[in-house]
Design an enzyme around this catalytic site. Sequence first.
Site, short mmCIF file in Angstrom:
data_model
loop_
_atom_site.label_atom_id
_atom_site.label_comp_id
_atom_site.label_asym_id
_atom_site.label_seq_id
_atom_site.Cartn_x
_atom_site.Cartn_y
_atom_site.Cartn_z
CE LYS A 204 -4.36 -1.77 1.77
NZ LYS A 204 -5.38 -1.72 2.82
NE ARG A 238 -7.98 -8.29 1.05
CZ ARG A 238 -7.70 -7.44 0.05
NH1 ARG A 238 -6.74 -6.53 0.19
NH2 ARG A 238 -8.39 -7.48 -1.09
#
Length: 262
Positions: A204, A238
């Site tokens: 991210k 995740r």
Amino acid sequence: MGILNVTPNSFFDGGKYKSESEMLSKVGKMLNDGATFIDIGAYSSKPSAEFVSEEEELQRIVPIINLILEYYPETLISIDTFRSEVAQVCIENGAALINDISAGNLDDNMLEIVAKYNVPYIMMHMRGTPQTMQKMTSYDNIVKEMLLYFSERVAQARSLGINDLIIDPGFGFAKTLDQNYEVLQKMEMFELLELPLLAGVSRKSMIYKTLESSAEEALNGTTVLNTIALSKGAKILRVHDVKEAVECVALFNKINNYSEVF
């Protein structure tokens, strides 16, 4: 939890899979590398993502569920959606759990569908929608407000008979870069909810913007933050890169077991 995006515009791997064989190859690799779940998303939730109709979301995702379960019938498939109709159709086609970025706030019927089918439910913290969330980052006390948010959503879910719940702090959703790190630093506070924690930091912008790099170069940073997340109580990671995450978990567990012995 291995990520399988079937969108043309996801921030890291959007549009990567050109054929069924490429997608099956990716799923097979994630399973062989040790993934417990495969999380399928057909609606990009990156900041300012364009709207996708419910019909198109289903057209993207249902054939992939059927394909995976045909070749890997024991796969536990998670569906990344905030729409109750998509959740229902996917469960009826073999999905095992629902991963909702809105915790039911974007579809009033979501919790009822999850309760009806009695599947595990991941509820994430977010404000607004993917299109508006980055304009909604003003908090007096972000962790306190997130705890209140989760307490209310958990109470609503349990009132409908949903007990198999997982909490996701929602890194990158309605949070500035600095707020993401504050939430990570204080993530053990969410153990007050007495529910499993999922951490989704893989590749991210909180990583690559800090390092002035790119999502493609963010694997090392992902591993560092995954390790920190585990130390702060995360039970599920995740990730885009399953092998590296499984190794991270194995080494983290090894050092914890060593400390328990002595």
